[in-house]
Design a protein around this motif. Structure first.
Motif, PDB file in Angstrom:
ATOM      1  N   MET A   1      16.984 -35.370  18.346  1.00 25.31           N
ATOM      2  CA  MET A   1      18.012 -36.333  18.678  1.00 25.31           C
ATOM      3  C   MET A   1      19.324 -35.602  18.894  1.00 25.31           C
ATOM      4  O   MET A   1      19.571 -34.571  18.290  1.00 25.31           O
ATOM      5  N   LYS A   2      20.132 -36.196  19.752  1.00 25.96           N
ATOM      6  CA  LYS A   2      21.422 -35.602  20.087  1.00 25.96           C
ATOM      7  C   LYS A   2      22.501 -36.686  20.095  1.00 25.96           C
ATOM      8  O   LYS A   2      22.224 -37.850  20.374  1.00 25.96           O
ATOM      9  N   SER A  67      16.307 -36.481  22.540  1.00 25.34           N
ATOM     10  CA  SER A  67      16.573 -35.208  23.232  1.00 25.34           C
ATOM     11  C   SER A  67      16.186 -35.256  24.703  1.00 25.34           C
ATOM     12  O   SER A  67      16.834 -34.637  25.544  1.00 25.34           O
ATOM     13  N   VAL A  70      19.064 -36.730  27.120  1.00 22.44           N
ATOM     14  CA  VAL A  70      20.400 -36.131  27.160  1.00 22.44           C
ATOM     15  C   VAL A  70      20.899 -35.959  28.585  1.00 22.44           C
ATOM     16  O   VAL A  70      22.033 -36.343  28.905  1.00 22.44           O
ATOM     17  N   VAL A  93      27.757 -32.309  23.446  1.00 24.41           N
ATOM     18  CA  VAL A  93      26.433 -32.665  22.941  1.00 24.41           C
ATOM     19  C   VAL A  93      26.249 -31.962  21.605  1.00 24.41           C
ATOM     20  O   VAL A  93      26.402 -30.746  21.508  1.00 24.41           O
ATOM     21  N   LEU A  94      25.914 -32.759  20.569  1.00 25.63           N
ATOM     22  CA  LEU A  94      25.729 -32.235  19.216  1.00 25.63           C
ATOM     23  C   LEU A  94      24.331 -32.584  18.719  1.00 25.63           C
ATOM     24  O   LEU A  94      23.784 -33.631  19.070  1.00 25.63           O
ATOM     25  N   ASP A  95      23.779 -31.720  17.876  1.00 24.97           N
ATOM     26  CA  ASP A  95      22.480 -31.994  17.263  1.00 24.97           C
ATOM     27  C   ASP A  95      22.631 -33.020  16.146  1.00 24.97           C
ATOM     28  O   ASP A  95      23.583 -32.968  15.369  1.00 24.97           O
ATOM     29  N   ILE A  96      21.679 -33.930  16.051  1.00 23.65           N
ATOM     30  CA  ILE A  96      21.605 -34.904  14.961  1.00 23.65           C
ATOM     31  C   ILE A  96      20.339 -34.585  14.173  1.00 23.65           C
ATOM     32  O   ILE A  96      19.241 -34.575  14.732  1.00 23.65           O
ATOM     33  N   THR A  97      20.480 -34.310  12.890  1.00 24.03           N
ATOM     34  CA  THR A  97      19.318 -33.912  12.094  1.00 24.03           C
ATOM     35  C   THR A  97      18.607 -35.082  11.433  1.00 24.03           C
ATOM     36  O   THR A  97      17.411 -34.992  11.146  1.00 24.03           O
ATOM     37  N   HIS A  98      19.325 -36.173  11.190  1.00 28.30           N
ATOM     38  CA  HIS A  98      18.678 -37.299  10.502  1.00 28.30           C
ATOM     39  C   HIS A  98      19.441 -38.581  10.819  1.00 28.30           C
ATOM     40  O   HIS A  98      20.675 -38.584  10.882  1.00 28.30           O
ATOM     41  N   ASP A 108      15.119 -41.663  11.904  1.00 23.26           N
ATOM     42  CA  ASP A 108      15.051 -40.774  13.058  1.00 23.26           C
ATOM     43  C   ASP A 108      14.781 -41.534  14.373  1.00 23.26           C
ATOM     44  O   ASP A 108      15.496 -42.470  14.682  1.00 23.26           O
ATOM     45  N   GLN A 109      13.752 -41.174  15.132  1.00 22.05           N
ATOM     46  CA  GLN A 109      13.512 -41.786  16.441  1.00 22.05           C
ATOM     47  C   GLN A 109      13.338 -43.304  16.354  1.00 22.05           C
ATOM     48  O   GLN A 109      13.778 -44.034  17.224  1.00 22.05           O
TER      49      GLN A 109
END
Length: 112
Positions: A1-2, A67, A70, A93-98, A108-109
């Motif tokens: 996820m982003k 992802s 994006v 654009v940043l990473d999303i971990t949870h 999550d998804q």
């Protein structure tokens, strides 16, 4: 996820929202922000006195996407927000971990 975060001109919000909806992106957060970059602000005249406005009003639009989505999210924002003038903004654009949906506990998804 982003997380796709865009800084845009305020009058472009409706166009960006429509472009994201057309691209199948559900949900976004919008915040009023102020800032400057290469634009460096501008001068205004109020009651005959000239003064400098260093920080210009902008909007920060944030959308959390899968992802795989994006590129279409970036393209939708960029095409809708572009005026061709200085100060059109930027996209990050940043990473999303949870992620967790509070109401249902989905993560999550599934929470998107």
């Amino acid at each position: 996820m982003k997380m796709v975060m865009a800084i845009i001109k305020p009058f472009k919000l409706d166009e960006v929202r429509e472009a994201l909806t057309d691209a199948g992106i559900e949900g976004m957060t919008v915040s009023e922000v102020k800032g400057y970059g290469r634009q460096k602000g501008h001068t205004e005249i109020y009651r005959g006195a000239e003064y400098a406005v260093s920080f210009l009003p902008k909007l920060r639009v944030e959308a959390i996407v899968a992802s795989d989505d994006v590129d279409k999210t970036i393209n939708a924002i960029a095409s809708a927000a572009k005026t061709g003038q200085i100060g059109d903004g930027k996209i990050f654009v940043l990473d999303i971990t949870h992620t967790m949906r509070i109401r249902t506990g989905e993560t999550d998804q599934d929470a998107l």
